[in-house]
Design a protein around this motif. Structure first.
Motif: not given
Length: 236
Positions: A219, A7, A194-196, A222, A3, A143, A140-141
C-alpha cells in the motif's frame, strides 16, 4: 496504471460487515486486506477548516477536537473519529488521529524511495496488523501482490544499491537492504491496477512478520501536493 473499477473484488481483499468481524476474521488463503465499508455521518471538512493551516503531520488529541467551535455536523464527525480510536484502544492498540498537510520527502533520494508515498509493506518483529481509515482528503492505495515486484529485485536498482553498498551481493548486503528498509518497497508492474481504500472505510491489513500466514499488504499514502485537500487519517 489505472484503478480497478471494483476496488474490493480481488481475492486478496475480504469485505466484512462490522468492527467485530474486522477484528476477528483471520488472514488466510491469501487474503491480506480486510475492509469494513462505511458511509460516515458528520462534516469532516468543517473539522479540517477549523484546525487551520499547518505543515507536516499534526497529531490530534481528544481535548483539541472537542474544543473546536463546531456545528452539530462537525461534532458528529469528531465523535466518529474518537469512537474508532476508542474501539482500537480497547484492543490494546495505540491509534493516532492525524491531520496531514504533507508528508516529508527524502532530502537525498537514492535508487529506492523509502517514504510512505512509495508502495511498501509494513513490518514487525511479532504478529501485528495495520489499521487505517481516511476521513477526509485523498485515501491510501493498495496494490495486489501479483501486480508488483520488490524494487530490490529490479536488476538495475539492485546494481545501483550494490554499488552504494560497496560490497558483494551476499548476506551482509541483504542485511544492508533490510536495515535501510529498501526491501519493503515495491514497484507496480506495467499491467498493475492499484485500488483505492476509499474515504470512511476502516481497513485492517497484513504486515510482514515472522510466521505470517499471508504475504503483507502492499500500500501507499497519496502524493501530497500544494493545494490538495488536507487529510484526516486514523492509523495504528
Amino acid at each position: 496504471m489505472t484503478h480497478s473499477a471494483k476496488p474490493f473484488d480481488h481475492p486478496r481483499i475480504k469485505v466484512v460487515g462490522s468492527f467485530h468481524e474486522l477484528l476477528t476474521t483471520p488472514f488466510a488463503n491469501g487474503v491480506n486486506a480486510l475492509c469494513w465499508p462505511r458511509v460516515l455521518t458528520g462534516n469532516f471538512a468543517e473539522v479540517v477548516e477549523l484546525l487551520g493551516t499547518g505543515e507536516g503531520i499534526v497529531s490530534l488529541d481528544e481535548k483539541l477536537l472537542r474544543n473546536l467551535p463546531l456545528s452539530e455536523a462537525g461534532r458528529l464527525a469528531v465523535e466518529v473519529m474518537l469512537e474508532d480510536q476508542r474501539l482500537l484502544r480497547e484492543q490494546d492498540l495505540d491509534p493516532e488521529i492525524n491531520c496531514i498537510h504533507g508528508y516529508p520527502r527524502e532530502e537525498t533520494p537514492g535508487p529506492v524511495a523509502t517514504d510512505v508515498m512509495s508502495f511498501h509493506v509494513d513490518s514487525a518483529t511479532a504478529e501485528a496488523d495495520t489499521w487505517l481509515c481516511t476521513y477526509h482528503g485523498a485515501p491510501s492505495e493498495g496494490l495486489p501482490n501479483e501486480e508488483a515486484c520488490m524494487r530490490t529485485e529490479i536488476p538495475e536498482t539492485r546494481a545501483e544499491l550494490q554499488r552504494l553498498y560497496g560490497g558483494r551481493d551476499d548476506e551482509d548486503f541483504r542485511d544492508y537492504l533490510a536495515e535501510n528498509c529498501y526491501d519493503l518497497h515495491y514497484a507496480p508492474l506495467p499491467h498493475a491496477k492499484p485500488y483505492s481504500f476509499g474515504v470512511g472505510n476502516l481497513w485492517r491489513i497484513a504486515t510482514d512478520w515472522p510466521g505470517s500466514p499471508v504475504p503483507p499488504c502492499i500500500h501507499r499514502a497519496p502524493e501530497t501536493r500544494s493545494g490538495d485537500a488536507v487529510r484526516l487519517l486514523l492509523i495504528s
